[in-house]
Design a protein around this motif. Structure first.
Motif, PDB file in Angstrom:
ATOM      1  N   ILE A   1      -3.364   1.409  -9.608  1.00 22.75           N
ATOM      2  CA  ILE A   1      -2.865   0.620 -10.718  1.00 22.75           C
ATOM      3  C   ILE A   1      -1.888  -0.379 -10.119  1.00 22.75           C
ATOM      4  O   ILE A   1      -1.144  -0.055  -9.177  1.00 22.75           O
ATOM      5  N   ASN A   2      -1.887  -1.604 -10.624  1.00 23.03           N
ATOM      6  CA  ASN A   2      -1.025  -2.644 -10.064  1.00 23.03           C
ATOM      7  C   ASN A   2       0.399  -2.451 -10.582  1.00 23.03           C
ATOM      8  O   ASN A   2       0.850  -3.120 -11.510  1.00 23.03           O
ATOM      9  N   ALA A   3       1.087  -1.503  -9.972  1.00 18.54           N
ATOM     10  CA  ALA A   3       2.451  -1.161 -10.368  1.00 18.54           C
ATOM     11  C   ALA A   3       3.197  -0.613  -9.163  1.00 18.54           C
ATOM     12  O   ALA A   3       2.608   0.085  -8.327  1.00 18.54           O
ATOM     13  N   SER A   4       4.497  -0.938  -9.095  1.00 15.64           N
ATOM     14  CA  SER A   4       5.322  -0.534  -7.945  1.00 15.64           C
ATOM     15  C   SER A   4       6.581   0.166  -8.418  1.00 15.64           C
ATOM     16  O   SER A   4       7.285  -0.356  -9.301  1.00 15.64           O
ATOM     17  N   PRO A   5       6.909   1.330  -7.845  1.00 12.99           N
ATOM     18  CA  PRO A   5       8.203   1.948  -8.149  1.00 12.99           C
ATOM     19  C   PRO A   5       9.324   1.145  -7.497  1.00 12.99           C
ATOM     20  O   PRO A   5       9.214   0.729  -6.342  1.00 12.99           O
TER      21      PRO A   5
ATOM     22  N   ALA B   1       7.750  -1.772 -11.857  1.00 16.64           N
ATOM     23  CA  ALA B   1       7.340  -3.155 -12.125  1.00 16.64           C
ATOM     24  C   ALA B   1       5.817  -3.197 -12.083  1.00 16.64           C
ATOM     25  O   ALA B   1       5.205  -2.804 -11.088  1.00 16.64           O
ATOM     26  N   MET B   2       5.205  -3.669 -13.153  1.00 12.18           N
ATOM     27  CA  MET B   2       3.742  -3.694 -13.205  1.00 12.18           C
ATOM     28  C   MET B   2       3.253  -5.040 -13.727  1.00 12.18           C
ATOM     29  O   MET B   2       4.009  -5.800 -14.348  1.00 12.18           O
ATOM     30  N   GLN B   3       1.988  -5.336 -13.468  1.00 12.73           N
ATOM     31  CA  GLN B   3       1.386  -6.554 -13.993  1.00 12.73           C
ATOM     32  C   GLN B   3       1.092  -6.375 -15.481  1.00 12.73           C
ATOM     33  O   GLN B   3       1.033  -5.255 -16.000  1.00 12.73           O
ATOM     34  N   GLY B   4       0.920  -7.494 -16.182  1.00 16.70           N
ATOM     35  CA  GLY B   4       0.471  -7.418 -17.561  1.00 16.70           C
ATOM     36  C   GLY B   4      -0.923  -6.820 -17.600  1.00 16.70           C
ATOM     37  O   GLY B   4      -1.835  -7.314 -16.938  1.00 16.70           O
ATOM     38  N   PRO B   5      -1.139  -5.730 -18.326  1.00 14.66           N
ATOM     39  CA  PRO B   5      -2.428  -5.034 -18.295  1.00 14.66           C
ATOM     40  C   PRO B   5      -3.599  -5.932 -18.679  1.00 14.66           C
ATOM     41  O   PRO B   5      -3.463  -6.875 -19.462  1.00 14.66           O
ATOM     42  N   LYS B   6      -4.753  -5.634 -18.101  1.00 17.11           N
ATOM     43  CA  LYS B   6      -6.016  -6.251 -18.496  1.00 17.11           C
ATOM     44  C   LYS B   6      -6.726  -5.289 -19.446  1.00 17.11           C
ATOM     45  O   LYS B   6      -6.334  -4.124 -19.587  1.00 17.11           O
TER      46      LYS B   6
ATOM     47  N   ILE C   1       8.956  -2.335 -16.495  1.00 18.79           N
ATOM     48  CA  ILE C   1       9.255  -3.739 -16.753  1.00 18.79           C
ATOM     49  C   ILE C   1       8.034  -4.541 -16.343  1.00 18.79           C
ATOM     50  O   ILE C   1       7.547  -4.415 -15.220  1.00 18.79           O
ATOM     51  N   HIS C   2       7.534  -5.387 -17.243  1.00 25.05           N
ATOM     52  CA  HIS C   2       6.375  -6.192 -16.854  1.00 25.05           C
ATOM     53  C   HIS C   2       6.404  -7.539 -17.536  1.00 25.05           C
ATOM     54  O   HIS C   2       7.019  -7.736 -18.591  1.00 25.05           O
ATOM     55  N   CYS C   3       5.764  -8.497 -16.896  1.00 28.42           N
ATOM     56  CA  CYS C   3       5.529  -9.817 -17.478  1.00 28.42           C
ATOM     57  C   CYS C   3       4.039 -10.062 -17.363  1.00 28.42           C
ATOM     58  O   CYS C   3       3.257  -9.268 -17.873  1.00 28.42           O
ATOM     59  N   SER C   4       3.627 -11.106 -16.663  1.00 29.83           N
ATOM     60  CA  SER C   4       2.202 -11.326 -16.458  1.00 29.83           C
ATOM     61  C   SER C   4       1.768 -10.783 -15.097  1.00 29.83           C
ATOM     62  O   SER C   4       0.923  -9.908 -15.016  1.00 29.83           O
ATOM     63  N   ALA C   5       2.386 -11.287 -14.035  1.00 29.49           N
ATOM     64  CA  ALA C   5       2.092 -10.766 -12.700  1.00 29.49           C
ATOM     65  C   ALA C   5       2.992  -9.594 -12.334  1.00 29.49           C
ATOM     66  O   ALA C   5       2.707  -8.859 -11.395  1.00 29.49           O
ATOM     67  N   GLY C   6       4.109  -9.438 -13.049  1.00 34.44           N
ATOM     68  CA  GLY C   6       5.020  -8.336 -12.749  1.00 34.44           C
ATOM     69  C   GLY C   6       5.925  -8.601 -11.576  1.00 34.44           C
ATOM     70  O   GLY C   6       6.376  -7.658 -10.924  1.00 34.44           O
TER      71      GLY C   6
ATOM     72  N   ALA D   1       0.819  -1.216   0.000  1.00 32.02           N
ATOM     73  CA  ALA D   1       0.000   0.000   0.000  1.00 32.02           C
ATOM     74  C   ALA D   1       0.852   1.264   0.000  1.00 32.02           C
ATOM     75  O   ALA D   1       0.466   2.286  -0.576  1.00 32.02           O
ATOM     76  N   ASN D   2       2.027   1.204   0.647  1.00 34.89           N
ATOM     77  CA  ASN D   2       2.868   2.390   0.762  1.00 34.89           C
ATOM     78  C   ASN D   2       4.012   2.400  -0.253  1.00 34.89           C
ATOM     79  O   ASN D   2       4.940   3.202  -0.118  1.00 34.89           O
ATOM     80  N   ASN D   3       3.952   1.529  -1.230  1.00 36.87           N
ATOM     81  CA  ASN D   3       4.934   1.580  -2.313  1.00 36.87           C
ATOM     82  C   ASN D   3       4.236   1.182  -3.618  1.00 36.87           C
ATOM     83  O   ASN D   3       4.450   0.105  -4.155  1.00 36.87           O
ATOM     84  N   ARG D   4       3.395   2.060  -4.089  1.00 34.49           N
ATOM     85  CA  ARG D   4       2.669   1.816  -5.330  1.00 34.49           C
ATOM     86  C   ARG D   4       2.596   3.111  -6.134  1.00 34.49           C
ATOM     87  O   ARG D   4       2.693   4.215  -5.583  1.00 34.49           O
ATOM     88  N   VAL D   5       2.435   2.959  -7.429  1.00 37.50           N
ATOM     89  CA  VAL D   5       2.233   4.121  -8.296  1.00 37.50           C
ATOM     90  C   VAL D   5       0.784   4.573  -8.145  1.00 37.50           C
ATOM     91  O   VAL D   5      -0.142   3.755  -8.191  1.00 37.50           O
ATOM     92  N   LYS D   6       0.578   5.874  -7.963  1.00 36.50           N
ATOM     93  CA  LYS D   6      -0.767   6.434  -7.842  1.00 36.50           C
ATOM     94  C   LYS D   6      -1.073   7.290  -9.069  1.00 36.50           C
ATOM     95  O   LYS D   6      -0.303   8.188  -9.420  1.00 36.50           O
TER      96      LYS D   6
END
Length: 482
Positions: free
Chosen positions: A208-212, A231-236, A372-377, A192-197
């Protein structure tokens, strides 16, 4: 570091001079494991006396019944009593004779001593071989044990996040149920305290499911450039507009996105097709004005090119944001040769290093994060980030400062373990599978030997035991592997 990809070839050792030692009949020729692998079509010559024990791969399938990873075979270093013979010391050149006017013969004494000969004996000592960092000489069992330690450390963080409801806790969880529909996997969320807003109007969902990700040099954190990623998940399909909004908010032009998964693998969607594929194709971003702020953009494909013999698909994209004077360039690099539930094969490692080089070369600057992303990231993405960061320490020579714990003041004896642990403190399950964790050790060991012009036989090491790793599909912690 950029020159490592071009050097990812074994340095040919000079053959040793003839030795008076008698060679037993039937002894194998002096060939390195890599030469034996290449000369035999990718198959390692097994020992003549000891049959290798059964290896079980992470999917639980015996290695004897499953496709063998040529990379794993190529980097399994076995102990052998045979060592490479050191070249014979060079013989001094003949001493020139000087005939004086009276017919006597003298030797030119200036040639008997060399400038660097402090002993006065004319002998040149052989330069000692560099000492391999201890963590690069670990057995497979030791590497597995370290991965288990990392797994338990993360489980303790998750457990603490349940018992500590404070929103300021470093490893606080995201409790909002609304965001779960935006996640590709239920067990992969940013802290929660390390995510892109996302920069959206107040009261709107900024998730968004992404982390700096930030990694600094352990020795020179203030002087060496900081490595920055997202690092982010593969987008839906429902998060495609969110991704491009994040790109335009967080990155400078030209920006870089590295995609380490195909959109479909084994008949399952790993990532939605979130970018235009064909040159001239154009998409409208945020047509429905989801956040009510009037944000609009047009995304188009400008050029497509294959590199590294088709391993990398390089796509140049252009983004025009309504109201902005300058368009934004985004380089999208799709890597096609990283299999699901595995690691790149030996013959593909060169293209993998080329992918790293291209991503750095096309980025605006070192302070500009690369996505950088793959499926789950977390799995392939974490492995890419960790390995690229560690290769810089290898290239600069700082990796050699990691000797043994007893020889270091701070007690840090394994920079790979420390790097992966720092990644997991910033995003859960980074470098998710044990095979991916071992892959980092194997590649760094290979590159370290090549950097110092050494072969496996030059480094004495303890015999490594093979692992038996079972993947438990019922363990929810390992619900996703990449």
């Amino acid at each position: 570091m950029d020159h490592l990809s071009s050097r990812f070839r074994r340095i040919k050792k000079q053959s040793s001079p003839a030795s008076p030692t008698t060679t037993l009949a039937g002894s194998p020729p002096d060939r390195s494991p890599l030469e034996s692998k290449l000369n035999s079509g990718g198959q390692r010559e097994p020992p003549s006396t000891v049959a290798p024990p059964t290896l079980t791969i992470p999917t639980g399938q015996p290695i004897s019944n499953a496709p063998k990873s040529p990379f794993r075979r190529g980097f399994t270093f076995r102990h052998s009593n045979k060592r490479a013979r050191s070249p014979a010391p060079p013989q001094p050149p003949p001493v020139p004779a000087i005939v004086s006017q009276d017919g006597t013969v003298e030797h030119d004494k200036s040639t008997l001593l060399k400038d660097d000969d402090k002993t006065g004996q004319g002998a040149t000592e052989e330069k000692p071989k560099p000492k391999m960092p201890a963590f690069l000489n670990l057995s497979e069992n030791e590497i597995e044990a370290k991965f288990i330690d990392l797994t338990w450390a993360e489980r303790m963080r998750v457990q603490d996040s349940f018992s500590n409801p404070s929103p300021t806790y470093q490893f606080a969880r995201i409790d909002s149920i609304d965001v779960k529909r935006l996640d590709r996997y239920a067990n992969i969320q940013p802290w929660a305290n390390n995510r892109v807003k996302l920069q959206v109007p107040e009261g709107q969902q900024d998730y968004i499911n992404a982390s700096p990700i930030v990694l600094r040099s352990p020795f020179y954190p203030q002087t060496k450039p900081t490595h920055r990623y997202i690092a982010m998940q593969g987008p839906k399909s429902i998060t495609t507009d969110h991704v491009w909004r994040m790109v335009m908010e967080q990155l400078q032009s030209p920006a870089v996105i590295v995609m380490l998964t195909e959109t479909l693998e084994s008949g399952m969607e790993k990532c939605y097709q979130y970018f235009p594929k064909i040159v001239g194709e154009e998409w409208d971003i945020n047509e429905i004005d989801e956040f009510g702020d009037g944000f609009r953009a047009q995304l188009s494909c400008v050029a497509v090119e294959d590199q590294a013999n088709g391993a990398i698909e390089v796509r140049k994209l252009n983004i025009h944001v309504d109201g902005r004077e300058e368009d934004m360039t985004v380089w999208h690099l799709l890597y096609r040769r990283w299999p699901d539930f595995g690691v790149p094969a030996l013959e593909d490692v060169g293209s993998f290093l080329e992918l790293m080089r291209l991503s750095r070369e096309k980025n605006a600057n070192e302070d500009n994060p690369r996505i950088i992303h793959c499926s789950a990231g977390v799995g392939r993405s974490g492995t890419f980030i960790a390995l690229e960061h560690l290769m810089r320490e290898l290239d600069s020579g700082d990796l050699d400062r990691y000797v043994t714990k007893e020889e270091r003041d701070d007690g840090e004896d394994d920079i790979i373990y420390n790097t992966v642990n720092r990644l997991r403190e910033q995003r859960r399950q980074m470098v998710q599978a044990e095979s991916q964790y071992a892959f980092i050790y194997q590649v760094l060991r290979k590159l370290w030997l090549e950097k110092h012009g050494l072969a496996v036989e030059d480094i004495q090491e303890p015999a490594a035991k093979r692992l038996e790793v079972e993947h438990n599909p019922h363990d929810p912690f390992f619900e996703v592997q990449e």
